[in-house]
Write a protein that holds these residues in place. Sequence first.
Motif, PDB file in Angstrom:
ATOM      1  N   GLU A   1       0.818  -1.218   0.000  1.00 62.10           N
ATOM      2  CA  GLU A   1       0.000   0.000   0.000  1.00 62.10           C
ATOM      3  C   GLU A   1       0.852   1.269   0.000  1.00 62.10           C
ATOM      4  O   GLU A   1       0.325   2.364   0.165  1.00 62.10           O
ATOM      5  CB  GLU A   1      -0.922   0.014   1.220  1.00 62.10           C
ATOM      6  CG  GLU A   1      -2.005  -1.052   1.212  1.00 62.10           C
ATOM      7  CD  GLU A   1      -2.953  -0.911   2.394  1.00 62.10           C
ATOM      8  OE1 GLU A   1      -3.548   0.188   2.543  1.00 62.10           O
ATOM      9  OE2 GLU A   1      -3.092  -1.876   3.174  1.00 62.10           O
ATOM     10  N   GLY A   2       2.138   1.118  -0.179  1.00 59.79           N
ATOM     11  CA  GLY A   2       3.014   2.287  -0.190  1.00 59.79           C
ATOM     12  C   GLY A   2       3.494   2.657   1.205  1.00 59.79           C
ATOM     13  O   GLY A   2       3.359   1.901   2.165  1.00 59.79           O
ATOM     14  N   VAL A   3       4.078   3.848   1.316  1.00 56.16           N
ATOM     15  CA  VAL A   3       4.634   4.351   2.572  1.00 56.16           C
ATOM     16  C   VAL A   3       3.838   5.562   3.034  1.00 56.16           C
ATOM     17  O   VAL A   3       3.547   6.462   2.233  1.00 56.16           O
ATOM     18  CB  VAL A   3       6.125   4.726   2.397  1.00 56.16           C
ATOM     19  CG1 VAL A   3       6.684   5.335   3.672  1.00 56.16           C
ATOM     20  CG2 VAL A   3       6.935   3.495   1.993  1.00 56.16           C
ATOM     21  N   ASN A   4       3.475   5.587   4.316  1.00 56.92           N
ATOM     22  CA  ASN A   4       2.747   6.717   4.895  1.00 56.92           C
ATOM     23  C   ASN A   4       3.767   7.748   5.376  1.00 56.92           C
ATOM     24  O   ASN A   4       4.272   7.676   6.496  1.00 56.92           O
ATOM     25  CB  ASN A   4       1.875   6.245   6.065  1.00 56.92           C
ATOM     26  CG  ASN A   4       0.928   7.324   6.553  1.00 56.92           C
ATOM     27  OD1 ASN A   4       1.259   8.518   6.545  1.00 56.92           O
ATOM     28  ND2 ASN A   4      -0.248   6.921   6.994  1.00 56.92           N
ATOM     29  N   ARG A   5       4.081   8.695   4.528  1.00 59.73           N
ATOM     30  CA  ARG A   5       5.130   9.677   4.848  1.00 59.73           C
ATOM     31  C   ARG A   5       4.677  10.632   5.960  1.00 59.73           C
ATOM     32  O   ARG A   5       5.498  11.143   6.719  1.00 59.73           O
ATOM     33  CB  ARG A   5       5.531  10.440   3.590  1.00 59.73           C
ATOM     34  CG  ARG A   5       6.012   9.516   2.482  1.00 59.73           C
ATOM     35  CD  ARG A   5       6.730  10.247   1.366  1.00 59.73           C
ATOM     36  NE  ARG A   5       7.098   9.317   0.314  1.00 59.73           N
ATOM     37  CZ  ARG A   5       8.139   8.494   0.344  1.00 59.73           C
ATOM     38  NH1 ARG A   5       8.917   8.500   1.427  1.00 59.73           N
ATOM     39  NH2 ARG A   5       8.406   7.682  -0.651  1.00 59.73           N
ATOM     40  N   ARG A   6       3.394  10.876   6.057  1.00 59.05           N
ATOM     41  CA  ARG A   6       2.895  11.756   7.121  1.00 59.05           C
ATOM     42  C   ARG A   6       3.176  11.160   8.487  1.00 59.05           C
ATOM     43  O   ARG A   6       3.699  11.847   9.383  1.00 59.05           O
ATOM     44  CB  ARG A   6       1.396  12.003   6.938  1.00 59.05           C
ATOM     45  CG  ARG A   6       0.772  12.886   8.027  1.00 59.05           C
ATOM     46  CD  ARG A   6      -0.721  13.023   7.810  1.00 59.05           C
ATOM     47  NE  ARG A   6      -1.386  11.733   7.812  1.00 59.05           N
ATOM     48  CZ  ARG A   6      -1.731  11.078   8.918  1.00 59.05           C
ATOM     49  NH1 ARG A   6      -1.452  11.582  10.112  1.00 59.05           N
ATOM     50  NH2 ARG A   6      -2.356   9.917   8.823  1.00 59.05           N
ATOM     51  N   LEU A   7       2.864   9.885   8.664  1.00 59.51           N
ATOM     52  CA  LEU A   7       3.159   9.242   9.936  1.00 59.51           C
ATOM     53  C   LEU A   7       4.657   9.120  10.153  1.00 59.51           C
ATOM     54  O   LEU A   7       5.142   9.242  11.285  1.00 59.51           O
ATOM     55  CB  LEU A   7       2.517   7.857   9.990  1.00 59.51           C
ATOM     56  CG  LEU A   7       1.037   7.787  10.363  1.00 59.51           C
ATOM     57  CD1 LEU A   7       0.558   6.335  10.376  1.00 59.51           C
ATOM     58  CD2 LEU A   7       0.787   8.429  11.720  1.00 59.51           C
TER      59      LEU A   7
ATOM     60  N   GLU B   1       9.981   3.767   8.199  1.00 60.64           N
ATOM     61  CA  GLU B   1       9.146   3.644   7.004  1.00 60.64           C
ATOM     62  C   GLU B   1       7.825   2.986   7.406  1.00 60.64           C
ATOM     63  O   GLU B   1       7.754   1.773   7.590  1.00 60.64           O
ATOM     64  CB  GLU B   1       9.850   2.816   5.931  1.00 60.64           C
ATOM     65  CG  GLU B   1      11.080   3.494   5.347  1.00 60.64           C
ATOM     66  CD  GLU B   1      11.704   2.677   4.227  1.00 60.64           C
ATOM     67  OE1 GLU B   1      11.191   1.572   3.933  1.00 60.64           O
ATOM     68  OE2 GLU B   1      12.701   3.134   3.654  1.00 60.64           O
ATOM     69  N   ILE B   2       6.785   3.782   7.522  1.00 61.27           N
ATOM     70  CA  ILE B   2       5.482   3.280   7.966  1.00 61.27           C
ATOM     71  C   ILE B   2       4.668   2.869   6.740  1.00 61.27           C
ATOM     72  O   ILE B   2       4.386   3.692   5.876  1.00 61.27           O
ATOM     73  CB  ILE B   2       4.701   4.353   8.752  1.00 61.27           C
ATOM     74  CG1 ILE B   2       5.576   4.990   9.820  1.00 61.27           C
ATOM     75  CG2 ILE B   2       3.439   3.747   9.341  1.00 61.27           C
ATOM     76  CD1 ILE B   2       6.062   4.045  10.870  1.00 61.27           C
ATOM     77  N   PRO B   3       4.266   1.608   6.643  1.00 58.69           N
ATOM     78  CA  PRO B   3       3.467   1.196   5.488  1.00 58.69           C
ATOM     79  C   PRO B   3       2.069   1.807   5.528  1.00 58.69           C
ATOM     80  O   PRO B   3       1.560   2.208   6.592  1.00 58.69           O
ATOM     81  CB  PRO B   3       3.384  -0.335   5.638  1.00 58.69           C
ATOM     82  CG  PRO B   3       4.431  -0.696   6.632  1.00 58.69           C
ATOM     83  CD  PRO B   3       4.575   0.481   7.535  1.00 58.69           C
TER      84      PRO B   3
ATOM     85  N   SER C   1      13.410  -0.917   9.626  1.00 55.12           N
ATOM     86  CA  SER C   1      13.670   0.284   8.826  1.00 55.12           C
ATOM     87  C   SER C   1      14.091   1.458   9.698  1.00 55.12           C
ATOM     88  O   SER C   1      14.415   2.533   9.180  1.00 55.12           O
ATOM     89  CB  SER C   1      12.427   0.666   8.011  1.00 55.12           C
ATOM     90  OG  SER C   1      11.392   1.184   8.848  1.00 55.12           O
ATOM     91  N   ALA C   2      14.076   1.271  11.023  1.00 54.85           N
ATOM     92  CA  ALA C   2      14.342   2.382  11.958  1.00 54.85           C
ATOM     93  C   ALA C   2      15.793   2.857  11.867  1.00 54.85           C
ATOM     94  O   ALA C   2      16.730   2.055  11.854  1.00 54.85           O
ATOM     95  CB  ALA C   2      14.031   1.949  13.383  1.00 54.85           C
ATOM     96  N   THR C   3      15.959   4.164  11.823  1.00 57.55           N
ATOM     97  CA  THR C   3      17.267   4.797  11.914  1.00 57.55           C
ATOM     98  C   THR C   3      17.164   5.969  12.868  1.00 57.55           C
ATOM     99  O   THR C   3      16.128   6.643  12.935  1.00 57.55           O
ATOM    100  CB  THR C   3      17.770   5.319  10.544  1.00 57.55           C
ATOM    101  OG1 THR C   3      16.811   6.266  10.017  1.00 57.55           O
ATOM    102  CG2 THR C   3      17.910   4.180   9.537  1.00 57.55           C
ATOM    103  N   VAL C   4      18.218   6.189  13.647  1.00 55.71           N
ATOM    104  CA  VAL C   4      18.232   7.350  14.546  1.00 55.71           C
ATOM    105  C   VAL C   4      18.676   8.574  13.772  1.00 55.71           C
ATOM    106  O   VAL C   4      19.525   8.484  12.877  1.00 55.71           O
ATOM    107  CB  VAL C   4      19.140   7.101  15.763  1.00 55.71           C
ATOM    108  CG1 VAL C   4      18.574   5.985  16.621  1.00 55.71           C
ATOM    109  CG2 VAL C   4      20.561   6.760  15.325  1.00 55.71           C
TER     110      VAL C   4
END
Length: 360
Positions: free
Chosen positions: A190-196, A209-211, A356-359
């Motif tokens: 469903e893509g990436v939720n850039r807002r979240l 990277e929130i799906p 996908s987490a990065t600080v």
Amino acid sequence: MSAYRYRFLFILACCVGLASCGNERLESTFSPTPSAFGKINSLVVIADSSTWKAGVGDSVAYFFEAPYIILPQPEPIFDVRFIEPGRVVAEPTWGQLRNYIVLADLSDTDSPTTQMVLNDLTDEKIQQVRTEGFGTAVAKNKWATGQQLVYILGKNHNELLTGMSNVYPGVVRRLQQGEDERMRVTTYFEGVNRRLGDTVRQLAGASLEIPGGYDRVPLDTDSVIWLRKEVQGASLNIMVTKVPYRSQDQLSKAGLKEIRNRLGREYVSSTTENTYMQINDTDLPLFTESTELNGAFAIEGRGIWEIENDFLAGPFVSYLLNDTEDNELVFVDGFVYAPGRKKRDLMEEVVQVIRSATVN
């Protein structure tokens, strides 16, 4: 504790909506027409029935159906099915799946599996196995596009069993790498939720990277971000927060457990009074290890959560990342609630997001 505590409804009604293979010397590519299909984390083992019954089947179960770490009820790392090579000819659908292991005892020259291997691999490879006693090879796209076959070969039955015990970690890694790519496609279809993603970065000091399909759970604080996705019969959850770095002791099993239990006590409960989430490391262990996640030192934890004073439980995976630039620790946790459903692939989807987490 916060005056407003979000009551997480743990009921189905809320859910409506091989890096290396040891002696590997060959990697060939066939030219098929159909596309391979099949469920994620499924594996077909091709061997003769006599070989399978003479101990190979038990070894396959031990190496490739070991429990996925860690789930409330055991589930294997791969769903394994055994077939003889003749079934691929008789039922072509068996040749259009994604992952295969071919197990051959080359001393049995009349064996259909040996004949298949002799036809697929080079004379040089076969001679190497007969000289050294054991070998592996990899082929892609033999019967369909997007499949891989790992050949595990012994010059006799004992060499096959011994060799399998030596190379299986590399074979498992190779298969998991391919399935990891498939899981990522499934997770982000469903893509990436850039807002979240921007919200997490601003409030928690981490990029994630929130799906699509995830929503933010309303809390009366911005210090904890809770994301949730509802699927049929299950709820996938991710929580992110940051805490000040005080000492190296925080980057430990005890440090990870303290943060997770605190979040569970303050924010997660069922509809029953006096309930809260906590780690259950009495019935099943809490596994932790030091690792690196996207350039940051981290502690990874896997275990089982439960709701105190209720009968709800499930698996979780947590990462505690050391943000040396901001002198903070970033905690990213994923957990699944799926009563009556298998949870391995659901957890793998959550892990895709967490990794996908990065600080910042």
